[in-house]
Each structure stands twice: as structure tokens, then as C-alpha cells.
Design a protein around this motif. Structure first.
Motif, PDB file in Angstrom:
ATOM      1  N   ILE A  73      39.841  29.039  40.150  1.00 44.39           N
ATOM      2  CA  ILE A  73      39.322  30.111  41.019  1.00 44.39           C
ATOM      3  C   ILE A  73      40.019  31.437  40.713  1.00 44.39           C
ATOM      4  CG2 ILE A  73      39.500  30.955  43.413  1.00 44.39           C
ATOM      5  CD1 ILE A  73      37.025  29.336  43.035  1.00 44.39           C
ATOM      6  N   PHE A  74      41.319  31.417  40.563  1.00 43.69           N
ATOM      7  CA  PHE A  74      42.048  32.664  40.288  1.00 43.69           C
ATOM      8  C   PHE A  74      41.617  33.293  38.982  1.00 43.69           C
ATOM      9  CE2 PHE A  74      45.811  33.883  42.853  1.00 43.69           C
ATOM     10  CZ  PHE A  74      45.442  33.164  43.965  1.00 43.69           C
ATOM     11  N   PHE A  75      41.637  32.477  37.921  1.00 42.85           N
ATOM     12  CA  PHE A  75      41.294  33.016  36.608  1.00 42.85           C
ATOM     13  C   PHE A  75      39.870  33.530  36.623  1.00 42.85           C
ATOM     14  CE2 PHE A  75      39.670  32.682  32.283  1.00 42.85           C
ATOM     15  CZ  PHE A  75      40.617  33.434  31.619  1.00 42.85           C
ATOM     16  N   SER A  76      38.988  32.726  37.210  1.00 42.25           N
ATOM     17  CA  SER A  76      37.577  33.043  37.141  1.00 42.25           C
ATOM     18  C   SER A  76      37.220  34.291  37.950  1.00 42.25           C
ATOM     19  CB  SER A  76      36.789  31.836  37.634  1.00 42.25           C
ATOM     20  OG  SER A  76      35.435  31.995  37.344  1.00 42.25           O
ATOM     21  N   LEU A  77      37.880  34.477  39.082  1.00 38.36           N
ATOM     22  CA  LEU A  77      37.551  35.652  39.906  1.00 38.36           C
ATOM     23  C   LEU A  77      38.288  36.909  39.442  1.00 38.36           C
ATOM     24  CD1 LEU A  77      37.445  34.211  43.553  1.00 38.36           C
ATOM     25  CD2 LEU A  77      35.538  34.734  42.048  1.00 38.36           C
ATOM     26  N   SER A  78      39.102  36.805  38.413  1.00 34.89           N
ATOM     27  CA  SER A  78      39.887  37.954  37.915  1.00 34.89           C
ATOM     28  C   SER A  78      40.824  38.511  38.974  1.00 34.89           C
ATOM     29  CB  SER A  78      39.001  39.111  37.447  1.00 34.89           C
ATOM     30  OG  SER A  78      38.114  38.747  36.452  1.00 34.89           O
ATOM     31  N   VAL A  79      41.294  37.681  39.894  1.00 32.80           N
ATOM     32  CA  VAL A  79      42.253  38.205  40.865  1.00 32.80           C
ATOM     33  C   VAL A  79      43.678  37.847  40.449  1.00 32.80           C
ATOM     34  CG1 VAL A  79      40.695  38.255  42.839  1.00 32.80           C
ATOM     35  CG2 VAL A  79      42.031  36.196  42.393  1.00 32.80           C
ATOM     36  N   GLY A  80      44.631  38.589  40.955  1.00 31.46           N
ATOM     37  CA  GLY A  80      46.032  38.291  40.685  1.00 31.46           C
ATOM     38  C   GLY A  80      46.657  39.218  39.655  1.00 31.46           C
ATOM     39  N   PHE A  81      45.843  39.948  38.893  1.00 31.35           N
ATOM     40  CA  PHE A  81      46.413  40.822  37.867  1.00 31.35           C
ATOM     41  C   PHE A  81      46.039  42.286  38.056  1.00 31.35           C
ATOM     42  CE2 PHE A  81      46.850  37.144  34.650  1.00 31.35           C
ATOM     43  CZ  PHE A  81      48.030  36.774  35.274  1.00 31.35           C
ATOM     44  N   GLY A  82      45.672  42.638  39.267  1.00 33.66           N
ATOM     45  CA  GLY A  82      45.444  44.055  39.531  1.00 33.66           C
ATOM     46  C   GLY A  82      44.105  44.590  39.049  1.00 33.66           C
ATOM     47  N   THR A  83      43.296  43.724  38.411  1.00 35.46           N
ATOM     48  CA  THR A  83      42.005  44.212  37.908  1.00 35.46           C
ATOM     49  C   THR A  83      41.107  44.675  39.050  1.00 35.46           C
ATOM     50  OG1 THR A  83      42.143  42.685  36.070  1.00 35.46           O
ATOM     51  CG2 THR A  83      39.985  43.561  36.545  1.00 35.46           C
ATOM     52  N   MET A  84      41.010  43.849  40.081  1.00 31.26           N
ATOM     53  CA  MET A  84      40.121  44.203  41.181  1.00 31.26           C
ATOM     54  C   MET A  84      40.693  45.374  41.997  1.00 31.26           C
ATOM     55  SD  MET A  84      37.451  42.557  40.722  1.00 31.26           S
ATOM     56  CE  MET A  84      36.771  41.080  39.955  1.00 31.26           C
ATOM     57  N   ILE A  85      42.025  45.526  41.975  1.00 31.38           N
ATOM     58  CA  ILE A  85      42.622  46.692  42.634  1.00 31.38           C
ATOM     59  C   ILE A  85      42.203  47.956  41.888  1.00 31.38           C
ATOM     60  CG2 ILE A  85      44.780  47.854  43.289  1.00 31.38           C
ATOM     61  CD1 ILE A  85      46.056  45.155  43.698  1.00 31.38           C
ATOM     62  N   ALA A  86      42.308  47.913  40.558  1.00 30.10           N
ATOM     63  CA  ALA A  86      41.933  49.085  39.758  1.00 30.10           C
ATOM     64  C   ALA A  86      40.452  49.410  39.953  1.00 30.10           C
ATOM     65  CB  ALA A  86      42.230  48.838  38.287  1.00 30.10           C
ATOM     66  N   TYR A  87      39.603  48.390  39.872  1.00 27.23           N
ATOM     67  CA  TYR A  87      38.165  48.638  39.974  1.00 27.23           C
ATOM     68  C   TYR A  87      37.777  49.192  41.354  1.00 27.23           C
ATOM     69  CZ  TYR A  87      36.095  47.092  35.553  1.00 27.23           C
ATOM     70  OH  TYR A  87      35.670  47.010  34.248  1.00 27.23           O
ATOM     71  N   SER A  88      38.395  48.648  42.415  1.00 25.93           N
ATOM     72  CA  SER A  88      38.001  49.122  43.743  1.00 25.93           C
ATOM     73  C   SER A  88      38.599  50.494  44.034  1.00 25.93           C
ATOM     74  CB  SER A  88      38.414  48.117  44.820  1.00 25.93           C
ATOM     75  OG  SER A  88      39.792  47.864  44.745  1.00 25.93           O
ATOM     76  N   SER A  89      39.667  50.878  43.289  1.00 27.80           N
ATOM     77  CA  SER A  89      40.266  52.190  43.540  1.00 27.80           C
ATOM     78  C   SER A  89      39.322  53.313  43.122  1.00 27.80           C
ATOM     79  CB  SER A  89      41.601  52.321  42.801  1.00 27.80           C
ATOM     80  OG  SER A  89      41.385  52.528  41.426  1.00 27.80           O
ATOM     81  N   PHE A  90      38.265  52.966  42.394  1.00 27.36           N
ATOM     82  CA  PHE A  90      37.282  53.989  42.019  1.00 27.36           C
ATOM     83  C   PHE A  90      36.157  54.100  43.043  1.00 27.36           C
ATOM     84  CE2 PHE A  90      38.686  52.379  37.690  1.00 27.36           C
ATOM     85  CZ  PHE A  90      39.576  53.418  37.488  1.00 27.36           C
ATOM     86  N   MET A  91      36.369  53.514  44.230  1.00 31.38           N
ATOM     87  CA  MET A  91      35.372  53.630  45.294  1.00 31.38           C
ATOM     88  C   MET A  91      35.961  54.477  46.416  1.00 31.38           C
ATOM     89  SD  MET A  91      32.519  52.316  44.620  1.00 31.38           S
ATOM     90  CE  MET A  91      31.573  51.910  46.092  1.00 31.38           C
ATOM     91  N   PRO A  92      35.107  55.230  47.128  1.00 29.87           N
ATOM     92  CA  PRO A  92      35.616  56.049  48.225  1.00 29.87           C
ATOM     93  C   PRO A  92      36.191  55.199  49.358  1.00 29.87           C
ATOM     94  CG  PRO A  92      33.214  56.156  48.090  1.00 29.87           C
ATOM     95  CD  PRO A  92      33.682  55.412  46.897  1.00 29.87           C
ATOM     96  N   ARG A  93      36.975  55.853  50.211  1.00 28.96           N
ATOM     97  CA  ARG A  93      37.686  55.136  51.270  1.00 28.96           C
ATOM     98  C   ARG A  93      36.800  54.431  52.289  1.00 28.96           C
ATOM     99  NH1 ARG A  93      43.171  56.318  51.197  1.00 28.96           N
ATOM    100  NH2 ARG A  93      43.626  58.220  50.043  1.00 28.96           N
ATOM    101  N   ASP A  94      35.550  54.877  52.427  1.00 31.34           N
ATOM    102  CA  ASP A  94      34.715  54.244  53.463  1.00 31.34           C
ATOM    103  C   ASP A  94      33.893  53.081  52.906  1.00 31.34           C
ATOM    104  OD1 ASP A  94      33.063  55.617  51.846  1.00 31.34           O
ATOM    105  OD2 ASP A  94      32.054  56.783  53.409  1.00 31.34           O
ATOM    106  N   THR A  95      34.325  52.515  51.773  1.00 28.98           N
ATOM    107  CA  THR A  95      33.557  51.435  51.158  1.00 28.98           C
ATOM    108  C   THR A  95      33.657  50.138  51.957  1.00 28.98           C
ATOM    109  OG1 THR A  95      34.017  52.424  49.034  1.00 28.98           O
ATOM    110  CG2 THR A  95      33.281  50.142  49.016  1.00 28.98           C
ATOM    111  N   GLU A  96      32.539  49.435  52.059  1.00 24.16           N
ATOM    112  CA  GLU A  96      32.502  48.151  52.734  1.00 24.16           C
ATOM    113  C   GLU A  96      33.281  47.136  51.886  1.00 24.16           C
ATOM    114  OE1 GLU A  96      31.409  44.473  54.469  1.00 24.16           O
ATOM    115  OE2 GLU A  96      31.342  44.950  52.352  1.00 24.16           O
TER     116      GLU A  96
END
Ligand code: TRP
Length: 497
Positions: free
Chosen positions: A231-254
């Protein structure tokens, strides 16, 4: 640096996240792991892991990226300045994974050029094994016997890096355009492979092997660990990837619903990919009078040895389907590979106030150079060792840290209140219980079990010196890298601009 870049809209963001999640891990790793860990019964721990760890951590990563509008180091550093080191460890993890992930992309590229002669090298499992291990990889007998560089693989590695470098340095606009093709394409291709597979005689045998539940296996702790790891490897979580990708969304993102959509899309794709693989393996097993378990092979062998051999026995269109398969692998891997490059490049840009062009070029050059050992004759041995250590320890460590940081440093209530402002699905008590108790507990058990196992039996029988130097070394690079990057002064002397 100017205004932070943004995704065009929420769908582009979700597509980018799905593109990162759906990768090589879905087509060869998931089916094999499922089959080896109880078949149909594996879906229970897998689904449990998705709900108790995958989705909560995805929500945490989206939340951290969106509230900090920055990479993992700042996202953690905002909560407590010392925590930025953990953020850097996650980013270094993405850096290391990408070094060998691109080497595997290189194998797939090389295989695309081998299709012309598939009827010869794929004529039997034995021939196919020789083609992969001897002709392609030239595997040596020891991780420190490098032999020479395998030039076709070197070329594959170079082409992969040039491609993702071109895409990422062009900014989110270019990434978004590529995603319009690289996300739907493998889905369409896999559907074609599933239809082809299911209409072959013997397909049912393969599906039986894939899906028939071996309930007794549910009592085996290893099966549960395998589910969490996948699950971890497959969802790309744990290595900051999803943090980086979501940081390109505005603060009011769902957040919660976006995280759920990403996670379910990824796992549904894995489930589907299993049908493509096992139907063909069933056909092959029946045609060659072997048990399915025997032909299922393992790890890289599944995609590069058994599956092509099975395809080579198709009555018609052998080359077409083989090409389709390797194009699927490449289109699956490419958006995962550039998400990993993006993670590291964005962090450097954020920290040193560097242009995207410059940070992307530096990271690509360094990573490509460090990838060279992986295209020597010892390459697959290095890959196996580094992969094992980074995935068993670093990713679980970061996962545990993320839960603890949000639950106990930031506070569950602060986090949920913030997220719930825009949530389509409100986070309730259950989420709090998950991230403060259940998820970290599961991950700690997983971490400790792997560690105990490590000391009991050397991983895959590799020489201890190689495990310490290569496996331990890769963890050391992560820790040292994090220590240096966490410390180094930025232009204005602070981690947050
Ligand atoms: N999820 C990808 C796959 O299944 C691999 C991947 C991309 C990844 N980015 C990641 C894994 C970040 C861990 C962390 O192939």
C-alpha cells in the motif's frame, strides 16, 4: 523566486497524484504479492491497510502540502523547526528510489527493441531467463563484481532521464499536458490486455490462482506486513511526493475526498492489472502443462521473463501484444518517475530559491550519475538490496513520523478542524484514532518485525558485507543528506521564505 506555481485545477492535481501512484508497482508487484500472500484472502489485509494506513496518510500528506504550500521539509519544519530533518529524509528517499526506478524503466525500453526477435528468446521460460539475466543484465555473482556497463541499459537509463528532465523542467503546465496522455493510456492498454487475457483458454486457471482465498494465511503476520508495504509503495506515500504535489494547490482545496479518490483509483487499477497478468499466466500454464504457481515467478521475473514468454505462445499478434505490454510498463512508470524527480527538485527550489530549471537539471544529473552502478552487471543485485532497505525501513519510519507529528505535535483537533473547513467528507473521531493509535502501531509492528527478520537471516542470502555497505550505505546517504540539507543556509538564512 516568483509566485508559487499551481496546478490548473483540482482534476489536474488528482490526475497527477493518480499518475504518480499508478506505476510499475501496480503491474508486476501487486499481482505477485497478492498471489504469494493468500490470493483472494490477501485482499482483506490489503483493503485493511488501505483504510487504516493508506488513506489516512494520504490525507496527512495532502494536508501538510496544502497548509505549508511547500515541500516536506518546510511542511514538517512549520510544525517544529527540528522536524525539517525528517522532511528531508523523506525527500532523500524519493531521490534514492528514483535512481533505480529509472534503471527499471531502462530495462523496459531495451525490451521494446527486442520484440522483433521475441519468438527466439521467448521460446521457453529457460530461454527467456537467459535473455533477461544473461543477455540483458549480464548478472554477476557478487554485488561488488561490477563487470562492465551494459550499454543498452545505459542508453535506456539516459533516455529515461532525458525524458523526465525535459518534462519536469518545463513546469507544471508541461507536466499537466503529459499527464493527459500518461494517465489514461496505461488504463486503456491494460483493459486491452485484460480482454485478450480473459478470452484465452486456461485463463480461469490463472484467475483461480490469483483470487481463490487461502484463509489460513490471514493468521500469518508476514501477509499483513506485505499488505502494508504494498500500500505504501503503491500509493507513493511516505517520501514527500504527495506533499510536493499537493503544495501546488491553493489553501482552500478539498482534501479527504481527493485522497480517497486517488487511493481507490490506484487500488482498483492494481486489481485490474492482476486480471491482465494472471489470465495470461493461466493460459500459459495450461498450454505448457505446468501448475500456475510454478510459472508465476517472482519480482522482476514476472514482467520480464514469464509474461513475455507467455505472450510469445499466443496464436496471433505476438509482437503487437508484446509491444503493447512494454509500452504499458513505460507509460505506467513515466509519471511515477517524474513525480519523484519533481519531489526532489521542488524541495531544492524551495530551499535555495533556485529556478525550477536549475534544480531539475542538478537533480537529474546527479541521479543519473548515481544510477550508473545499476546498469552494470551487478545492477539488479544493487537494486534488490537498496529497494529492500529503503522500502522496509525508511518508508515505514517516515509514515510513523507523519502520524506522530500530526497527531501529537500539531494536534489531531487542529489538523481536522483545518481540513474540515473545505472537506466534502468530514474527518471525524475515527480519523483521529487511526492516526494517533492504529496506523502508527501497525507500522511500528511492521518496522520491528522486518528488523528482527534482518538479523535472523541475511536478506535473500546476499553477503553480509554487501548488505551493510549497499543497504546500510543507502540509508546512511539518506541520513547524511538530510543532515546536510537541513542545516545548509538558504539565501535568507531560513527554511521558510
Ligand atoms: N507508486 C509508484 C509505483 O507504484 C512508485 C512511486 C512513485 C513511489 N513515487 C513514489 C513509491 C514515492 C514510494 C514513494 O510504481
Amino acid at each position: 523566486m516568483g509566485e508559487r506555481e499551481h496546478w490548473k485545477n483540482r482534476s489536474t492535481f488528482i490526475m497527477a497524484a493518480v499518475g504518480s501512484a499508478i506505476g510499475l508497482g501496480n503491474l508486476w508487484r501487486f499481482p505477485y504479492i497478492a498471489a504469494q500472500n493468500g490470493g483472494g484472502a490477501f485482499l482483506i489485509p490489503y483493503f485493511t491497510a488501505l483504510v487504516t494506513a493508506g488513506i489516512p496518510i494520504m490525507i496527512i500528506e495532502y494536508g501538510l502540502g496544502i497548509r505549508s504550500q511547500s515541500s516536506a521539509n518546510v511542511a514538517f519544519g512549520d510544525i517544529n523547526p527540528k522536524l525539517r530533518y525528517i522532511g528531508w529524509m523523506a525527500i532523500m528517499g524519493a531521490f534514492v528510489i528514483n535512481i533505480y526506478y529509472c534503471a527499471v524503466m531502462g530495462w523496459a525500453l531495451k525490451y521494446l527493441f527486442d520484440i522483433g526477435s521475441i519468438s527466439q528468446w521467448g521460446s521457453s521460460i529457460a530461454a527467456s531467463k537467459t535473455h533477461f539475466f544473461v543477455d540483458t543484465l549480464g548478472v554477476s555473482d557478487h554485488p561488488f563484481h561490477f563487470g562492465g556497463i551494459q550499454w543498452p541499459l545505459f542508453a535506456g537509463l539516459l533516455v529515461t532521464w532525458l525524458t523526465i528532465w525535459q518534462i519536469v523542467k518545463g513546469g507544471l503546465g508541461r507536466v499537466g499536458k503529459v499527464l493527459l496522455y500518461s494517465v489514461p493510456l496505461p488504463v486503456i492498454l491494460v483493459i486491452i490486455l485484460v480482454v485478450r487475457g480473459l478470452t484465452l483458454p486456461g485463463a480461469a486457471e490463472g484467475l483461480n490462482y490469483y483470487l481463490s482465498p487461502d484463509w489460513a494465511r490471514l493468521l500469518d503476520g508476514q501477509v499483513w506486513l506485505a499488505a502494508y508495504g504494498q500500500i505504501f509503495f503503491s500509493l507513493s506515500v511516505g517520501f514527500g511526493t504527495m506533499i510536493a504535489y499537493s503544495s501546488f494547490m491553493p489553501r482552500d482545496t478539498e482534501i479527504p475526498n481527493s485522497a480517497a479518490i486517488t487511493s481507490f483509483a490506484n487500488c482498483a487499477f492494481s486489481f485490474l492489472a492482476g486480471f491482465a497478468v494472471f489470465s495470461v499466466l493461466g493460459y500459459f500454464a495450461v498450454a505448457s502443462n505446468l501448475p500456475v504457481g510454478e510459472v508465476a515467478g517472482s519480482g522482476p521475473g514476472l514482467a520480464f521473463v514469464v509474461y513475455p514468454t507467455a505472450l510469445a505462445t499466443l496464436p496471433v499478434w505476438v509482437k503487437g501484444f508484446a509491444a503493447l505490454f512494454f509500452i504499458t510498463l513505460l507509460s505506467l512508470g513515466i509519471d511515477s518517475a517524474f513525480s519523484l524527480l519533481e519531489t526532489v527538485a521542488t524541495a531544492l527550489s524551495d530551499k535555495f530559491n533556485m529556478s525550477r530549471h536549475k534544480s531539475t537539471t542538478i537533480v537529474a544529473l546527479v541521479s543519473f550519475s548515481l544510477g550508473i552502478p545499476f546498469v552494470t552487471q551487478a545492477g539488479i543485485l544493487w537494486l534488490d538490496i537498496v529497494d529492500h532497505f529503503i522500502l522496509s525501513y525508511l518508508i515505514t519510519f517516515v509514515g510513523i513520523a507523519e502520524c506522530i507529528i500530526v497527531a501529537y505535535f500539531l494536534g489531531v483537533k487542529n489538523f481536522t478542524d483545518e481540513v474540515n473547513k473545505t472537506a466534502e467528507i468530514k474527518l471525524g473521531k475515527i480519523f483521529g484514532i487511526m492516526i494517533s493509535v492504529v496506523t502508527p502501531a501497525m507500522l511500528i509492528v511492521s518496522f520491528v518485525t522486518s528488523l528482527v527478520q534482518e538479523f535472523k537471516t541475511p536478506y535473500e542470502g546476499y553477503p553480509i558485507s554487501a548488505l551493510i555497505l549497499i543497504g546500510g550505505g543507502s540509508l546512511l546517504i539518506v541520513i547524511l543528506g538530510a543532515a546536510i540539507l537541513g542545516r545548509a543556509n538558504t539565501n535568507n538564512g531560513s527554511e521558510r521564505r
